[in-house]
Design a protein around this motif. Structure first.
Motif, mmCIF file in Angstrom:
data_model
loop_
_atom_site.group_PDB
_atom_site.id
_atom_site.type_symbol
_atom_site.label_atom_id
_atom_site.label_comp_id
_atom_site.label_asym_id
_atom_site.label_seq_id
_atom_site.Cartn_x
_atom_site.Cartn_y
_atom_site.Cartn_z
ATOM 1 N N ARG A 73 7.399 40.930 1.944
ATOM 2 C CA ARG A 73 6.992 40.043 0.852
ATOM 3 C C ARG A 73 8.188 39.657 -0.014
ATOM 4 N N ARG A 74 9.029 40.628 -0.316
ATOM 5 C CA ARG A 74 10.198 40.354 -1.147
ATOM 6 C C ARG A 74 11.139 39.367 -0.451
ATOM 7 N N ALA A 75 11.336 39.546 0.844
ATOM 8 C CA ALA A 75 12.220 38.639 1.580
ATOM 9 C C ALA A 75 11.665 37.220 1.572
ATOM 10 N N TYR A 76 10.353 37.089 1.790
ATOM 11 C CA TYR A 76 9.739 35.764 1.786
ATOM 12 C C TYR A 76 9.861 35.119 0.408
ATOM 13 N N ASP A 77 9.577 35.893 -0.623
ATOM 14 C CA ASP A 77 9.672 35.365 -1.992
ATOM 15 C C ASP A 77 11.093 34.936 -2.329
ATOM 16 N N ALA A 78 12.063 35.583 -1.689
ATOM 17 C CA ALA A 78 13.465 35.243 -1.943
ATOM 18 C C ALA A 78 13.931 34.044 -1.125
ATOM 19 N N GLY A 79 13.048 33.517 -0.262
ATOM 20 C CA GLY A 79 13.388 32.309 0.476
ATOM 21 C C GLY A 79 13.695 32.497 1.945
ATOM 22 N N SER A 80 13.455 33.689 2.496
ATOM 23 C CA SER A 80 13.735 33.907 3.918
ATOM 24 C C SER A 80 12.698 33.202 4.789
ATOM 25 N N ARG A 81 13.143 32.709 5.914
ATOM 26 C CA ARG A 81 12.242 32.215 6.946
ATOM 27 C C ARG A 81 11.696 33.422 7.684
ATOM 28 N N MET A 82 10.393 33.528 7.843
ATOM 29 C CA MET A 82 9.766 34.710 8.419
ATOM 30 C C MET A 82 9.289 34.415 9.842
ATOM 31 N N VAL A 83 9.604 35.326 10.754
ATOM 32 C CA VAL A 83 9.305 35.118 12.172
ATOM 33 C C VAL A 83 8.722 36.410 12.740
ATOM 34 N N SER A 84 7.699 36.275 13.558
ATOM 35 C CA SER A 84 7.167 37.432 14.284
ATOM 36 C C SER A 84 7.125 37.129 15.762
ATOM 37 N N LEU A 85 7.384 38.137 16.565
ATOM 38 C CA LEU A 85 7.244 38.053 18.009
ATOM 39 C C LEU A 85 6.110 38.991 18.406
ATOM 40 N N CYS A 86 5.216 38.506 19.240
ATOM 41 C CA CYS A 86 4.134 39.337 19.764
ATOM 42 C C CYS A 86 3.316 39.929 18.615
ATOM 43 N N THR A 87 3.164 41.268 18.599
ATOM 44 C CA THR A 87 2.326 41.914 17.591
ATOM 45 C C THR A 87 3.003 42.019 16.236
ATOM 46 N N GLY A 88 4.227 41.533 16.113
ATOM 47 C CA GLY A 88 4.850 41.468 14.800
ATOM 48 C C GLY A 88 4.027 40.642 13.833
ATOM 49 N N ALA A 89 3.121 39.794 14.357
ATOM 50 C CA ALA A 89 2.245 38.994 13.501
ATOM 51 C C ALA A 89 1.369 39.881 12.627
ATOM 52 N N PHE A 90 1.043 41.087 13.099
ATOM 53 C CA PHE A 90 0.221 41.993 12.297
ATOM 54 C C PHE A 90 0.953 42.390 11.022
ATOM 55 N N ALA A 91 2.263 42.544 11.090
ATOM 56 C CA ALA A 91 3.033 42.893 9.894
ATOM 57 C C ALA A 91 3.060 41.730 8.918
ATOM 58 N N LEU A 92 3.275 40.508 9.423
ATOM 59 C CA LEU A 92 3.277 39.344 8.539
ATOM 60 C C LEU A 92 1.894 39.134 7.929
ATOM 61 N N ALA A 93 0.853 39.368 8.730
ATOM 62 C CA ALA A 93 -0.504 39.209 8.214
ATOM 63 C C ALA A 93 -0.808 40.252 7.149
ATOM 64 N N GLU A 94 -0.389 41.480 7.369
ATOM 65 C CA GLU A 94 -0.619 42.540 6.392
ATOM 66 C C GLU A 94 0.096 42.226 5.081
ATOM 67 N N ALA A 95 1.225 41.555 5.179
ATOM 68 C CA ALA A 95 1.974 41.171 3.980
ATOM 69 C C ALA A 95 1.381 39.937 3.304
ATOM 70 N N GLY A 96 0.330 39.357 3.895
ATOM 71 C CA GLY A 96 -0.309 38.185 3.319
ATOM 72 C C GLY A 96 0.419 36.886 3.592
ATOM 73 N N LEU A 97 1.416 36.934 4.478
ATOM 74 C CA LEU A 97 2.235 35.741 4.710
ATOM 75 C C LEU A 97 1.591 34.752 5.684
ATOM 76 N N LEU A 98 0.517 35.177 6.342
ATOM 77 C CA LEU A 98 -0.168 34.283 7.275
ATOM 78 C C LEU A 98 -1.481 33.755 6.716
ATOM 79 N N ASP A 99 -1.832 34.123 5.511
ATOM 80 C CA ASP A 99 -3.097 33.661 4.928
ATOM 81 C C ASP A 99 -3.123 32.140 4.849
#
Length: 341
Positions: free
Chosen positions: A99-125
């Motif tokens: 979340r902190r990285a996204y808020d700071a302007g990072s482009r966020m990428v997940s491969l395979c089940t990494g999407a679960f981490a982005l979803a848990e962080a609320g970045l895929l809502d």
């Protein structure tokens, strides 16, 4: 820099982890200089059950989660199966760091089940996203605010991108190179990696359509012959004659080697030529259509909208004029991957 503990790497993670390391971690000075600056960032957690990692492998990295902030791109290559199938909680420190990285302007990428981490962080809502087809139902059930699409290899939603499993992660990483450095660099990198035939990757994405698809003896020379004449009228009969085959035999051989028909192969190559011209020249759209063999500007727009998802003009605006081969300095992207064990 944060010094992390040893992190066990499950066998499922090895492939996804190796993809960004291969694409972004090895300098390619002849394609773009400087290249990406890849850093592996670990959670610093050991396996909770105390068991050794599969194959007896462990990863030690100098970088921790605090180092995610400030990266241009953060990649989560996957999460442990237990976090997907058994519902084991992901490390809270990881979710906070994402979340902190996204808020700071990072482009966020997940491969395979990494999407679960982005979803848990609320970045895929509220976003369209994907994951390995074996886990998309679980992703949709666990995170109902995510618009899960299991029909694509990857989804580019601007500053958040997700891929399906295994080799689809390679498709997405090459797509990132294409976005950052242009189709020419991505195509050349794909050649070096001997990637399989082009696979459609979804809608409204800058899909590379010109990666060579076969080294089949007897076809390589005729395909190169055709590439040199994309601006000229070409038929299946012309290509078959050059290959010293009957049209039926040539059609069958090309489809077996590339997974596509001769006419579709020609269209892909011409679109790839048009991509390169749009990125590296200021030629009028009409001239780009002529030189790529796509004919009129209207025909070029039609195929671009259908295959690439954007108009030629919008595609040109998406890339800076300083593409490889010019005197401009290429933007240096910093990519950091978060590893889990």
């Amino acid at each position: 820099m944060v010094v992390t503990e040893d992190i066990g790497v499950p066998s499922w993670d090895l492939y996804e982890l190796s993809i960004p390391c291969t694409v972004f971690g090895k300098p390619q000075p002849d394609l773009a200089d400087p290249w990406y600056d890849l850093r592996l960032c670990g959670t610093g957690e050991r396996r909770q059950d105390g068991s050794p990692a599969e194959f007896g492998l462990a990863l030690r990295t100098r970088y921790g989660l605090d180092d995610l902030v400030g990266a241009d791109t953060v990649i989560v290559p996957s999460v442990p199966d237990s976090c997907v199938e058994d519902g084991r909680a992901l490390p809270p420190a990881l979710i906070t760091a994402l979340r902190r990285a996204y808020d700071a302007g990072s482009r966020m990428v997940s491969l395979c089940t990494g999407a679960f981490a982005l979803a848990e962080a609320g970045l895929l809502d509220g976003r369209r996203a994907t994951a390995h087809w074996m886990h998309t139902a679980q992703l949709a059930e666990r995170y109902p605010k995510v618009h899960v699409d299991d029909s694509v290899l990857y989804v580019d939603d601007g500053d958040v991108l997700t891929s399906a499993g295994l080799t689809a992660g390679l498709d997405l990483c090459l797509h990132l190179v294409r976005r950052d450095l242009g189709a020419h660099v991505a195509n050349q990198l794909a050649r070096r990696m001997v990637v399989p035939a082009h696979r459609p990757g979804g809608q409204a994405q800058f899909i590379d359509l010109s990666v060579p698809t076969t080294d089949d003896e007897g076809l390589g020379s005729v395909l190169e012959w055709a590439r040199e004449r994309l601006d000229q009228p070409l038929t299946v009969e012309d290509m078959a004659r050059q290959a010293a085959m009957s049209p039926r035999t040539f059609y069958r051989r090309l489809q077996a080697a590339t997974g596509t028909t001769p006419l579709q192969w020609l269209l892909n190559e011409r679109l790839g030529r048009a991509q390169g011209l749009l990125e590296t020249t200021d030629l009028p759209i009409e001239k780009v259509g002529e030189l790529s063999g796509l004919g009129t500007a209207n025909n070029l727009r039609h195929h671009f909208l259908r295959q690439v998802g954007v108009s030629p003009s919008d595609y040109r605006r998406a890339f800076p004029r300083g593409m490889p081969g010019s005197s401009s300095v290429i933007h240096r992207a910093q990519v950091r991957g978060s590893t889990l064990g």
